[in-house]
Design an enzyme around this catalytic site. Structure first.
Site, PDB file in Angstrom:
ATOM      1  N   CYS A 284      -3.210   1.741  -1.479  1.00  0.00           N
ATOM      2  CA  CYS A 284      -4.182   2.364  -0.557  1.00  0.00           C
ATOM      3  C   CYS A 284      -3.906   3.750  -0.840  1.00  0.00           C
ATOM      4  O   CYS A 284      -4.797   4.488  -0.186  1.00  0.00           O
ATOM      5  CB  CYS A 284      -3.501   1.766   0.604  1.00  0.00           C
ATOM      6  SG  CYS A 284      -1.974   1.923   1.175  1.00  0.00           S
TER       7      CYS A 284
ATOM      8  N   LYS B 249       6.336 -11.822   8.262  1.00  0.00           N
ATOM      9  CA  LYS B 249       5.122 -12.641   7.784  1.00  0.00           C
ATOM     10  C   LYS B 249       4.659 -12.107   6.765  1.00  0.00           C
ATOM     11  O   LYS B 249       3.757 -11.210   6.710  1.00  0.00           O
ATOM     12  CB  LYS B 249       4.418 -12.731   9.079  1.00  0.00           C
ATOM     13  CG  LYS B 249       3.301 -13.932   8.799  1.00  0.00           C
ATOM     14  CD  LYS B 249       2.155 -13.685   7.871  1.00  0.00           C
ATOM     15  CE  LYS B 249       1.250 -14.645   7.496  1.00  0.00           C
ATOM     16  NZ  LYS B 249       0.304 -14.557   6.508  1.00  0.00           N
TER      17      LYS B 249
ATOM     18  N   SER C  32      -5.140  -4.333   5.567  1.00  0.00           N
ATOM     19  CA  SER C  32      -6.581  -3.848   5.799  1.00  0.00           C
ATOM     20  C   SER C  32      -6.853  -3.146   7.030  1.00  0.00           C
ATOM     21  O   SER C  32      -6.206  -3.703   8.191  1.00  0.00           O
ATOM     22  CB  SER C  32      -7.707  -4.850   5.578  1.00  0.00           C
ATOM     23  OG  SER C  32      -7.794  -5.593   6.539  1.00  0.00           O
TER      24      SER C  32
ATOM     25  N   GLU D 122      -0.062   0.656   8.859  1.00  0.00           N
ATOM     26  CA  GLU D 122      -0.564   1.557   7.667  1.00  0.00           C
ATOM     27  C   GLU D 122      -1.539   0.771   7.028  1.00  0.00           C
ATOM     28  O   GLU D 122      -1.393  -0.191   6.538  1.00  0.00           O
ATOM     29  CB  GLU D 122       0.694   1.442   6.513  1.00  0.00           C
ATOM     30  CG  GLU D 122       0.140   2.339   5.167  1.00  0.00           C
ATOM     31  CD  GLU D 122       0.965   1.870   4.005  1.00  0.00           C
ATOM     32  OE1 GLU D 122       0.096   1.823   2.953  1.00  0.00           O
ATOM     33  OE2 GLU D 122       2.034   1.440   4.306  1.00  0.00           O
TER      34      GLU D 122
ATOM     35  N   GLU E 134     -13.177   1.002   0.766  1.00  0.00           N
ATOM     36  CA  GLU E 134     -12.059   0.844   0.071  1.00  0.00           C
ATOM     37  C   GLU E 134     -12.177  -0.260  -0.867  1.00  0.00           C
ATOM     38  O   GLU E 134     -12.548  -1.491  -0.470  1.00  0.00           O
ATOM     39  CB  GLU E 134     -10.867   0.644   0.876  1.00  0.00           C
ATOM     40  CG  GLU E 134      -9.575   0.611   0.042  1.00  0.00           C
ATOM     41  CD  GLU E 134      -8.266   0.317   0.981  1.00  0.00           C
ATOM     42  OE1 GLU E 134      -7.206   0.734   0.666  1.00  0.00           O
ATOM     43  OE2 GLU E 134      -8.327  -0.502   2.153  1.00  0.00           O
TER      44      GLU E 134
END
Length: 486
Positions: free
Chosen positions: A293, A184, A238, A259, A391
């Site tokens: 990230c 996905k 996220s 992750e 972030e």
């Protein structure tokens, strides 16, 4: 069906979506690149059921056969390298160099790496154990094997910042270990994953082993997680979404590989090579417009070189050309969407309100079209500001001063994230001493480079589990023990 419309890939067939199609935009021009299929929840469940049906056969396939299919798929991706890279560039807004090297190039190399990985040993003979007689068995010597078995059906939910390398880093090791997958991709740029599926189909992957479902609605991802046919979820994205996925997986004890977000601390000591530090930190501005990230976005600099480093980073940010990602001299392309551009800009404004000084950037670049953000440097920050804690995922760097080693370590660790941190120091012994005290899944010492066999993953809210290299093969397997009297 128009030439721009894609179909879902379910059970070895290309299937019309129940929900029609939605447009995928080029972030640089805002033109429509293609139309992605909007799967229904029922179609996602069908994809998972197809993967479940294919698992029994695929998991028993000889490793050499799995390796050959992955190798052929890599050959086919390489054969179509130019159009694959152009599509990746168009749907992500990445520069041509990034699309070619770090997206498609890394994607192909990961399929080749895990073609070899399929041939790695999955059994380890353990030292025979002498047991005393007990309530569970007789005394004697017992031999044992530790065997890595495939987990089963793996849902791979991928991030928008790398539509080739990220899916390849999930799909290839999962298939190499004998799992089947439901992919996905991120709704912003799902088109490249269909190219990957076409290559796997042409390479001879059996029906149902690889399935691709897409959609802009959250229900598509939710179905890919909560399907009773799914045994594991591998997710990049996220922290907030990862937490929600973990809650759903917890109900059925589904395995997870996560992750998640990052707010990488870069500790720059006063004996550091500032040229190296500026080049490394500057990648936050330059590489994929900061949408990564692992970027060193939170710069902790010792006061003795604070002003000098800020001035150098200011010059670096001002030197970078922002614009058309197809132009040879462009370094910084757009961010993925108008909504994300607005989000990044809102953080810059928040930084101003919190008392930070905008040393570079801070204004929207003057382009008629596209979702551009100027490389932005925020100085005079403290570690309790939201711009230093949350972030941003854009070309924004915050600078926080510190006095001594202990304070620098404390500031670095004072974060809910812990993906990749960095240390720059001319004293290598100190650099390694500091690195071992950082609560992060990885630490770069005087570099932002990575060893692609080293384990990758996060501490704290930056993730669960490790992948890359052989660690990815382990992540997509379950350990089984087989014991016998010897």
């Amino acid at each position: 069906m128009s030439s721009m419309e894609r179909q879902l890939f379910i059970g070895g067939e290309w299937v019309e979506p129940d929900g029609g199609h939605y447009p995928v935009l080029d972030p640089a021009t805002e033109d429509v690149v293609g139309l992605a299929p909007e799967a229904s929840r029922e179609q996602v469940y069908r994809a998972a059921a197809a993967a479940r049906e294919a698992f029994a056969s695929w998991s028993r396939t000889r490793p050499e056969e799995r390796a050959a299919i992955l190798d052929r798929a890599a050959d086919l991706m390489q054969r179509d390298f130019a159009p694959n890279a152009e599509l990746a560039r168009a749907e992500t807004g990445a520069t041509t160099a990034t699309a070619r090297g770090m997206q498609v190039g890394v994607g192909v190399s990961r399929f080749r790496r895990y073609a070899k990985g399929a041939l790695e040993p999955v059994e380890e003979a353990l030292v025979p154990q002498i047991n005393e007689a007990g309530p569970m068995g007789r005394a004697g010597v017992f031999g044992a094997l530790a065997v890595r078995q495939p987990v089963g059906v793996v849902t791979c939910i991928t991030s928008y910042n790398n539509p080739w390398a990220n899916p390849a880093g999930k799909v290839a090791p999962a298939l190499a270990m004998g799992n089947t997958v439901v992919v996905k991709p991120a709704p912003q740029d799902p088109l490249s994953v269909f190219r990957m599926a076409q290559a796997l189909e042409e390479a001879g992957v059996p029906r149902g082993v690889v399935n691709v479902v897409t959609g802009s609605a959250p229900a598509v991802g939710e179905a890919a997680v909560d399907s009773p046919d799914v045994d594991m979820v591998s997710f990049t994205g996220s922290t907030a979404v990862g937490q929600r996925i973990a809650e759903v997986c917890g109900r059925d004890m589904k395995r997870q590989l996560m992750e998640l977000g990052g707010k990488g601390a870069a500790l720059v000591f006063d004996d550091a090579d500032l040229d190296s530090a500026v080049m490394g930190i500057g990648t936050t501005f330059a590489f994929y417009s900061g949408q990564i990230c692992t970027a060193p976005t939170r710069v902790l600099v010792q006061r003795g070189v604070h002003d000098q480093l800020v001035e150098r980073l200011k010059g670096y940010a001002g030197f970078l050309k922002v614009g058309d990602p197809t132009a040879r001299d462009t370094v910084v392309g757009p961010v993925i969407s108008a909504a994300h551009r607005d989000r990044v800009e809102s953080y810059v404004e928040l930084g101003r309100k919190e008392g930070a000084t905008v040393v570079a950037g801070g204004e929207r670049p003057s382009h008629d079209r596209g979702f551009y953000v100027a490389p932005t440097l925020l100085a005079d920050c403290t570690n309790d500001m939201r711009v230093a804690r949350e972030e941003i995922f854009g070309p924004v760097v915050v600078v926080v001063p510190f006095d001594d080693e202990d304070e620098g370590i404390a500031l670095a660790n004072d974060s809910e994230y812990g993906l990749l941190d960095y240390v720059w120091s001319g004293d290598v012994a100190r650099a390694f001493r500091v690195a071992r005290q950082l609560r992060a899944g990885g630490v770069g010492v005087n570099t932002i480079g990575r060893n692609m066999e080293a384990p990758f993953g996060g501490f704290k809210k930056s993730g669960v589990g490790r992948d890359v290299g052989s660690y990815a093969l382990h992540a997509y397997s379950e350990l089984q023990s087989i014991v016998w009297p010897g």
